[in-house]
Write an enzyme that holds these catalytic residues in place. Structure first.
Site, PDB file in Angstrom:
ATOM      1  N   ASP A  33     -38.524   9.175 -10.802  1.00  0.00           N
ATOM      2  CA  ASP A  33     -38.548   9.135 -12.265  1.00  0.00           C
ATOM      3  C   ASP A  33     -38.496   7.741 -12.867  1.00  0.00           C
ATOM      4  O   ASP A  33     -38.152   7.583 -14.032  1.00  0.00           O
ATOM      5  CB  ASP A  33     -37.371   9.944 -12.805  1.00  0.00           C
ATOM      6  N   GLU A  77     -39.973  14.222  -4.846  1.00  0.00           N
ATOM      7  CA  GLU A  77     -38.866  14.588  -5.730  1.00  0.00           C
ATOM      8  C   GLU A  77     -39.411  15.073  -7.069  1.00  0.00           C
ATOM      9  O   GLU A  77     -38.989  14.659  -8.143  1.00  0.00           O
ATOM     10  CB  GLU A  77     -37.875  13.438  -5.922  1.00  0.00           C
ATOM     11  N   GLU A 104     -35.997   8.301 -17.889  1.00  0.00           N
ATOM     12  CA  GLU A 104     -36.382   9.019 -16.671  1.00  0.00           C
ATOM     13  C   GLU A 104     -36.968  10.409 -16.936  1.00  0.00           C
ATOM     14  O   GLU A 104     -37.909  10.834 -16.250  1.00  0.00           O
ATOM     15  CB  GLU A 104     -35.181   9.125 -15.727  1.00  0.00           C
ATOM     16  N   HIS A 116     -23.500   3.116 -15.073  1.00  0.00           N
ATOM     17  CA  HIS A 116     -24.257   2.052 -15.735  1.00  0.00           C
ATOM     18  C   HIS A 116     -25.483   2.554 -16.495  1.00  0.00           C
ATOM     19  O   HIS A 116     -26.276   1.753 -16.988  1.00  0.00           O
ATOM     20  CB  HIS A 116     -24.718   1.012 -14.707  1.00  0.00           C
ATOM     21  N   ARG A 132     -28.262   3.792 -19.141  1.00  0.00           N
ATOM     22  CA  ARG A 132     -28.524   3.340 -20.507  1.00  0.00           C
ATOM     23  C   ARG A 132     -27.826   4.215 -21.539  1.00  0.00           C
ATOM     24  O   ARG A 132     -27.245   3.719 -22.495  1.00  0.00           O
ATOM     25  CB  ARG A 132     -30.027   3.344 -20.782  1.00  0.00           C
ATOM     26  N   HIS A 189     -22.491  -2.770 -12.225  1.00  0.00           N
ATOM     27  CA  HIS A 189     -23.857  -3.243 -12.445  1.00  0.00           C
ATOM     28  C   HIS A 189     -23.822  -4.601 -13.149  1.00  0.00           C
ATOM     29  O   HIS A 189     -22.928  -4.889 -13.940  1.00  0.00           O
ATOM     30  CB  HIS A 189     -24.607  -2.220 -13.314  1.00  0.00           C
TER      31      HIS A 189
END
Length: 387
Positions: free
Chosen positions: A98, A120, A134, A211, A213, A244
């Site tokens: 993704d 996937e 994603e 982490h 968004r 991150h």
């Protein structure tokens, strides 16, 4: 016999982890001519995985730059991968999951009228902003894909609901489970000295990543406050947070958790360190998609630091629990795992629904079948367990 020319494309560490076992499988079969192209959407973290699995790409776009935007990634990948496809003329392009690399590479395959395989395939949340970007990357890729390699029957159902022809869907399991056999060892020595000094037998270690968004800002601060409370209220716990490098992640994490006695903040860990840390942990807290699939194979409960997950199979199987992004909810779910042995054991012994370590073989078998090199359609993951 003419070999099937396969061009695999990936650009981030999670993609590399999941595509590496498949690249290995393709390269060892006489039926395939496998070309690897990486975009470098992640750079250092991608290179760690390539080195671990001894993969040397034929092409490297090296697009990563400081403060890169989704537009930067999309345009760089679309242009670069199109040029490679036009030069190599593969029979099929394989993308994974993704990422923006995946979506842009899929568009490049479509523009060049090249067959596209999606590893996937079929994961959905039905919320275009969670996870962002994603969910939309998956949907765009799904529309363009010719052969869908779905990890589970639930992912296949999602594709069928979108009117994907059933004959184009193969249930394979997830390739990330294939990778674990190469990374986890009982006598593993960590490359980060602090991890070797932890008393894993007498401390309940909580391995943490967060982490995404959509979690930046207040959600991430809630996560950190809940972690702080858990480690203060249960002194035998020890939280190890791989932080991150995004400044929007580092600032609140170090502000809230820096200096806490039972919290260790580390930079992002390499793949082997992270896998072995999780294998020795008591449970895992994460907003990562891939870790939701990997950790159940280690017999560890997972608290998912998100409101929704595109991997509902883990919730149904009992290996995952959605903890959300509110402080009280996260604290409550962590407290249950620390105080309720029955609930802990229920999650720890649940069967991993995401794979059995043979997904790469099934994907290779499916491509041989699709290109006429195998007479019978391969069995789906879950129909007949492989040894």
């Amino acid at each position: 016999m003419k070999k099937i020319k396969v061009m695999t494309v990936f650009g981030t560490r999670p993609e590399a982890i999941k595509m590496a076992p498949l690249v290995r499988e393709l390269k060892k079969r006489d039926t395939f001519d496998c070309i690897v192209a990486v975009t470098g959407q992640h750079r250092e973290m991608l290179d760690q995985v390539l080195e671990l699995f001894e993969i040397v790409p034929e092409y490297d776009l090296n697009i990563m730059k400081k403060s890169q935007t989704l537009v930067d990634i999309t345009t760089g990948v679309l242009s670069g991968i199109t040029e490679i496809i036009e030069k190599e003329k593969p029979d099929i392009v394989l993308v994974h999951g993704d990422t923006t690399t995946t979506m842009a590479s899929s568009l490049a395959a479509y523009y060049t009228k090249t067959m596209l395989g999606h590893v996937e395939a079929g994961l959905r949340t039905d919320n275009k902003f969670e996870p962002f970007p994603e969910e939309i990357n998956r949907r765009i890729t799904g529309v363009l894909t010719d052969i869908h390699f779905s990890p589970t029957s639930n992912a296949k159902k999602n594709l069928l609901l979108e009117n994907t022809p059933e004959e184009n869907i193969f249930i394979t399991g997830n390739t990330v489970i294939d990778a674990l056999s190469s990374t986890i060892s009982g006598d593993y020595v960590f490359t980060v000295p602090e991890l070797n000094e932890i008393d894993y037998k007498n401390r309940r270690v909580i391995a943490i990543t967060a982490h995404r968004r959509e979690n930046l800002g207040e959600p991430l601060e809630n996560i950190c406050r809940a972690i702080k409370r858990l480690t203060e209220d249960y002194p035998d716990t020890y939280a190890v947070y791989a932080v991150h490098r995004n400044p929007a992640v580092m600032e609140p994490v170090h502000r809230i958790l820096g200096g806490c006695e039972n919290v260790l903040l580390l930079p992002p860990l390499d793949l082997e360190d992270m896998h072995n840390l999780m294998a020795r942990s008591y449970f895992v807290m994460t907003d990562s998609g891939g870790l939701q699939e990997e950790v159940p194979s280690m017999g560890k409960p997972v608290l998912v630091l998100r409101n929704v997950t595109e991997r509902p199979e883990g919730i149904e199987a009992g290996t995952l629990k959605l903890a959300g992004v509110k402080e009280e909810d996260i604290y409550r779910e962590g407290k249950i795992l620390l105080c309720d042995p029955e609930e802990y054991n229920r999650m720890a012994v649940a069967k991993n629904p995401f794979g059995d370590g043979h997904a790469s073989e099934r994907i290779a078998d499916a491509m041989e079948y699709r290109f006429g090199l195998r007479a019978e359609r391969p069995e789906a993951f879950g129909d007949s367990p492989r040894a």
